[in-house]
Design a protein around this motif. Structure first.
Motif, mmCIF file in Angstrom:
data_model
loop_
_atom_site.group_PDB
_atom_site.id
_atom_site.type_symbol
_atom_site.label_atom_id
_atom_site.label_comp_id
_atom_site.label_asym_id
_atom_site.label_seq_id
_atom_site.Cartn_x
_atom_site.Cartn_y
_atom_site.Cartn_z
ATOM 1 N N GLN A 1 0.837 -1.196 0.000
ATOM 2 C CA GLN A 1 0.000 0.000 0.000
ATOM 3 C C GLN A 1 0.875 1.251 0.000
ATOM 4 O O GLN A 1 0.598 2.223 -0.711
ATOM 5 N N GLN A 2 1.947 1.218 0.785
ATOM 6 C CA GLN A 2 2.876 2.346 0.832
ATOM 7 C C GLN A 2 3.548 2.538 -0.525
ATOM 8 O O GLN A 2 3.674 3.662 -1.024
ATOM 9 N N TYR B 1 1.145 4.078 -2.979
ATOM 10 C CA TYR B 1 0.928 5.499 -2.690
ATOM 11 C C TYR B 1 2.045 6.350 -3.297
ATOM 12 O O TYR B 1 1.791 7.323 -4.014
ATOM 13 N N ARG C 1 2.067 9.011 -6.501
ATOM 14 C CA ARG C 1 2.502 10.406 -6.333
ATOM 15 C C ARG C 1 3.621 10.752 -7.309
ATOM 16 O O ARG C 1 3.613 11.810 -7.944
#
Length: 201
Positions: A182-183, A186, A190
């Motif tokens: 998930q990190q 993300y 970005r």
């Protein structure tokens, strides 16, 4: 990222130019390679096909068609639009795969383009007649951001580290693996947000 980081990202986006894959890449299509051909010409060089299991490897033969850094993608079937990165490898591809070779590596880093296409290609898959496709002509029209080379290298370095971390955790606890993925997703989104800006304009 703090305010300073956001300002830096905004400044870098202003330097981004846009190009189609047809403008920045040589685009090839694979050839028909049957299971019989694999059996009769067994060897050490991988053949990539439309499957995503086993990193897309269909089998191994005694010759190869390509020997350079490149990106391949699946053109037909359920996995249409899946992309794969190849470096320091001799290989071939079947007729349900396409290949991208960057024309000028002083303008585009192949690994950056691979990460970018991982975010873009599925949006361009045609579902007509119940058989998903992303053929060479459609691929050539996909527009991608081309930031300065230093920015491409920075993004690749960060995503490579996250990718290695996620893979290293593959034998860890499920909750930890999920959190790291998930990190990774993300920060990947970005860092590759040029595409979102382009689609909003």
């Amino acid at each position: 990222m703090g305010a300073a980081g956001d300002e830096g990202a905004a400044a870098r986006r202003k330097e981004v130019r846009w190009a189609t894959l047809g403008e920045i890449c040589q685009i090839n299509r694979g050839r028909v390679i049957s299971k019989d051909y694999l059996r009769d010409n067994a060897g050490p060089y991988p053949v990539y096909s439309s499957q995503t299991a086993n990193d897309g490897v269909f089998g191994f033969i005694d010759t190869y068609d390509y020997d350079f850094e490149s990106i391949t993608w699946t053109t037909d079937g359920a996995n249409a639009g899946s992309v794969f990165y190849h470096q320091d490898e001799k290989f071939s591809i079947t007729n349900v795969c396409g290949l991208l070779r960057v024309l000028d590596d002083n303008q585009v880093i192949t690994k950056f383009l691979y990460y970018m296409l991982g975010q873009l290609t599925k949006r361009h898959v045609s579902e007509g007649m119940g058989n998903p496709k992303l053929m060479s002509n459609a691929m050539s029209r996909i527009r991608v951001p081309v930031p300065p080379l230093a920015e491409q290298a920075r993004i690749v370095a960060i995503l490579d580290k996250f990718d290695a971390l996620v893979n290293d955790l593959s034998s860890g606890l499920p909750a930890e693996i999920a959190a790291r993925r998930q990190q990774y997703a993300y920060y990947r989104d970005r860092l590759l947000s040029f595409a979102e800006l382009r689609m909003e304009s």
